[in-house]
Design a protein around this motif. Structure first.
Motif, PDB file in Angstrom:
ATOM      1  N   ARG B  42       0.820  -1.222   0.000  1.00 39.02           N
ATOM      2  CA  ARG B  42       0.000   0.000   0.000  1.00 39.02           C
ATOM      3  C   ARG B  42       0.849   1.266   0.000  1.00 39.02           C
ATOM      4  NH1 ARG B  42      -3.043  -3.649   2.704  1.00 39.02           N
ATOM      5  NH2 ARG B  42      -5.244  -3.756   2.128  1.00 39.02           N
ATOM      6  N   GLN B  43       2.163   1.101   0.065  1.00 40.12           N
ATOM      7  CA  GLN B  43       3.037   2.281   0.140  1.00 40.12           C
ATOM      8  C   GLN B  43       3.146   2.970  -1.215  1.00 40.12           C
ATOM      9  OE1 GLN B  43       6.206   2.714   2.521  1.00 40.12           O
ATOM     10  NE2 GLN B  43       4.915   2.099   4.198  1.00 40.12           N
ATOM     11  N   LYS B  44       3.279   4.295  -1.133  1.00 40.45           N
ATOM     12  CA  LYS B  44       3.360   5.092  -2.357  1.00 40.45           C
ATOM     13  C   LYS B  44       4.608   4.718  -3.178  1.00 40.45           C
ATOM     14  CE  LYS B  44       2.187   9.486  -1.577  1.00 40.45           C
ATOM     15  NZ  LYS B  44       2.510  10.896  -1.252  1.00 40.45           N
ATOM     16  N   GLY B  45       5.727   4.475  -2.467  1.00 39.99           N
ATOM     17  CA  GLY B  45       6.993   4.173  -3.143  1.00 39.99           C
ATOM     18  C   GLY B  45       6.895   2.934  -4.019  1.00 39.99           C
ATOM     19  N   ASN B  47       4.162   1.669  -5.342  1.00 29.94           N
ATOM     20  CA  ASN B  47       3.295   1.969  -6.485  1.00 29.94           C
ATOM     21  C   ASN B  47       4.038   2.784  -7.544  1.00 29.94           C
ATOM     22  OD1 ASN B  47       0.940   0.684  -5.625  1.00 29.94           O
ATOM     23  ND2 ASN B  47       0.500   2.355  -4.232  1.00 29.94           N
ATOM     24  N   ILE B  48       4.811   3.770  -7.074  1.00 29.13           N
ATOM     25  CA  ILE B  48       5.559   4.607  -8.035  1.00 29.13           C
ATOM     26  C   ILE B  48       6.544   3.738  -8.822  1.00 29.13           C
ATOM     27  CG2 ILE B  48       7.281   6.465  -8.242  1.00 29.13           C
ATOM     28  CD1 ILE B  48       5.900   7.795  -5.831  1.00 29.13           C
ATOM     29  N   SER B 110      10.120   2.337   3.278  1.00 24.64           N
ATOM     30  CA  SER B 110       9.070   1.867   4.192  1.00 24.64           C
ATOM     31  C   SER B 110       9.560   1.848   5.636  1.00 24.64           C
ATOM     32  CB  SER B 110       8.586   0.484   3.769  1.00 24.64           C
ATOM     33  OG  SER B 110       9.538  -0.477   4.115  1.00 24.64           O
ATOM     34  N   LYS B 113      10.146   5.369   6.967  1.00 27.89           N
ATOM     35  CA  LYS B 113       8.885   6.032   7.295  1.00 27.89           C
ATOM     36  C   LYS B 113       8.323   5.497   8.609  1.00 27.89           C
ATOM     37  CE  LYS B 113       6.688   7.311   3.496  1.00 27.89           C
ATOM     38  NZ  LYS B 113       5.876   7.130   2.301  1.00 27.89           N
TER      39      LYS B 113
END
Lengths: 264, 307
Positions: B42-45, B47-48, B110, B113
């Motif tokens: 679910r992390q943005k990284g 997905n990017i 991750s 963060k």
């Protein structure tokens, strides 16, 4: 400088690693001139996607510098909003001082990369010193400093205005887009429009081989017919820098970070 | 009731593997890993990273379609030659240029963060100890990075299969070998035999190897984020330097000279690399990954605070 000294370990090490291949394993000697060529676009005869990729690869140490210093003025601006601006109304003076410091740091970064390369070359006893070539080193240092300064100043100004993430993304993507736009130019048959496009693109001035340089009557650089002018390179970079500096003046004057916190 | 069924419904092999750790609850470790994978996915990284790779794949596919629109299908290359990882492919070059950035996105960010938001402590409590948390983190990062760097290329394989898999005559291989010999092209690149007989299997094996390599290299930023997590930009630096050293230096390991840059090893159908060099390079990546895992486990064991 004492606080920011640790940031120059990275560019210095980059210079050392880049030089390992050229200095330790190559039998030929290096001059200031060949080192500057090794560290920028070098001999780039054709513009194709591969050469653009190679060019962007050379931006990487500067991109890291931008990541480290993209919040330099911004952080100080946040602090100053609370502690300085309440007592000292003259924001312009503060902004000019910070911009001057940032320019100094940017120069140190470029110098650290160059020194890293020279360090290994001197250790390997492969540096041939020549005063004739020293101006090429000066060209590399000044032009790359100006270019990197434009990007890092842009990152800081956009960070104050729209937040640090937007600032970083914008500052890193603009040079990449500018470099990719060079793909539309045919080096072999330069039309008038293509020439204007090339002359106005700041990233084009980072490729040494696109200048026409003659030393002792011998043409040592230049694959393009007319060739780019070093003086124009300085003018273009300075113009972009001045434009961003002026925009920064307006942004610093108008934005109040306590009311517009973009990091929440 | 459903939850209970889910808890016990894990594969037996995992239960056997982690029984000594968990005592009464056999699937505790597996649950930790699943939780970590869920958090990571679910992390943005992540997905990017995935979408950037997919963008490269789609861009490369469209570019191939454009370039092959006017040529006779008899002149098509073998399928693997159209991949992003094919030798001198421009999209592969761009991926490798920004490889340090891509490596940091799934794993490194991750943990950094979680450390910054102090979510790490909550997850350690839920996992049942620091060691379990970090072991599950290592496995989760490995799995997620592997998937990130394999799924887009599997999609590409399907696309290329639909567009470029032209049935060839039986003697095509012999003709190709004769042509290569006449042109002076070496035919001793890694998995050459498999590529000649089963290009799809070759592509699958190479995608798998690339996935394992990147997953192993993703341990470097993860180990860095254990030690330092204040600024994300710093997490990229060790990975970048490592890749730069692989790329720019010559060195000798067990009398085997590494004379190529690491880019060569990621590319497919490259006749400048041989099997021996490939194995040595895999060992180098393995050593780097093991050292990184060692650092993470020492950090977990000592329970030190990050700077």
């Amino acid at each position: 400088m004492k606080v920011y000294g640790k940031y120059y370990v990275f560019p210095f090490l980059y210079g050392v690693i880049i030089s390992l291949y050229g200095s330790l394993y190559s039998k030929s000697t290096h001059t200031f001139w060949s080192i500057a060529l090794e560290l920028n676009g070098g001999y780039l005869e054709y513009i194709n996607p591969m050469s653009i990729g190679a060019l962007i690869e050379l931006y990487m140490p500067f991109f890291f510098y931008v990541l480290f210093f993209s919040t330099y003025i911004y952080r100080h601006f946040c602090n100053s909003s609370v502690y300085v601006f309440s007592r000292c109304e003259n924001r312009m003076k503060w902004y000019c001082k910070e911009t001057g410091k940032l320019l100094g740091f940017t120069f140190c970064n470029t110098l650290a990369i160059y020194m890293g390369y020279c360090f290994t070359t001197i250790l390997a006893r492969k540096l041939s010193f020549s005063l004739k070539h020293i101006w090429i080193a000066g060209w590399y240092l000044s032009l790359f400093t100006l270019w990197c300064f434009v990007i890092v100043l842009l990152a800081n100004i956009v960070a104050i205005w729209k937040g640090s993430v937007v600032g970083n993304v914008m500052a890193l993507s603009l040079p990449v887009i500018a470099t990719f736009s060079l793909l539309t130019i045919d080096c072999k048959h330069l039309t008038a429009i293509a020439w204007k496009h090339l002359a106005l693109n700041p990233c084009a001035y980072l490729v040494a081989d696109w200048y026409n340089v003659t030393l002792d009557g011998e043409k040592i650089l230049g694959v393009l017919g007319p060739g780019l002018s070093i003086r124009n390179g300085y003018i273009i970079m300075s113009a972009y820098g001045l434009l961003i500096f002026l925009i920064g003046m307006i942004v610093v004057q108008r934005i109040d970070i306590l009311e517009n916190n973009k990091e929440r | 009731m459903q939850n209970r069924k889910d808890e016990l419904g894990s594969p037996v092999i995992w239960g056997v593997l982690f029984r000594y750790e968990t005592g009464g609850r056999r699937d505790n470790m597996l649950r930790n890993i699943k939780t970590q994978i869920n958090i990571l996915a679910r992390q943005k990284g992540v997905n990017i990273c995935f979408w950037l790779l997919l963008l490269c794949v789609v861009g490369n596919y469209l570019r191939n379609i454009w370039y092959t629109r006017s040529i006779d299908c008899g002149n098509f290359r073998k399928m693997a030659g159209y991949s992003v990882w094919a030798r001198d492919n421009v999209f592969g070059w761009y991926i490798l240029t920004f490889f340090a950035f891509l490596l940091v996105l799934p794993g490194g960010l991750s943990l950094a963060k979680e450390k910054q938001t102090r979510m790490e402590y909550m997850l350690i409590c839920r996992s049942g100890g620091r060691m379990r948390f970090y072991v599950s983190k290592i496995i989760a990062v490995f799995v997620v990075t592997f998937l990130c760097f394999t799924l887009p290329f599997l999609i590409e394989l399907v696309l290329d299969y639909c567009a470029f898999n032209v049935p060839v005559e039986k003697n095509w291989n012999d003709a190709y070998v004769t042509y290569c010999q006449s042109q002076g092209v070496k035919m001793d690149y890694f998995l050459n035999e498999i590529h000649q007989n089963a290009p799809i299997l070759y592509a699958l094996v190479r995608i798998g190897i690339t996935g394992v390599w990147t997953a192993a290299l993703a341990m470097v930023p993860l180990a860095c984020s254990c030690i330092y997590s204040k600024y994300y930009a710093y997490l990229m630096v060790p990975a970048y330097f490592l890749l730069l050293i692989f790329q720019k230096t010559k060195f000798s390991v067990f009398h085997q000279n590494i004379t190529h840059n690491y880019l060569t090893y990621f590319w497919w159908l490259d006749d400048s690399m041989d099997e021996k060099g490939m194995i040595v390079f895999s060992c180098l990546i393995g050593i780097v990954a093991l050292v990184s895992i060692g650092v993470i486990l020492i950090h977990a064991y000592k329970g030190g605070e990050e700077t």
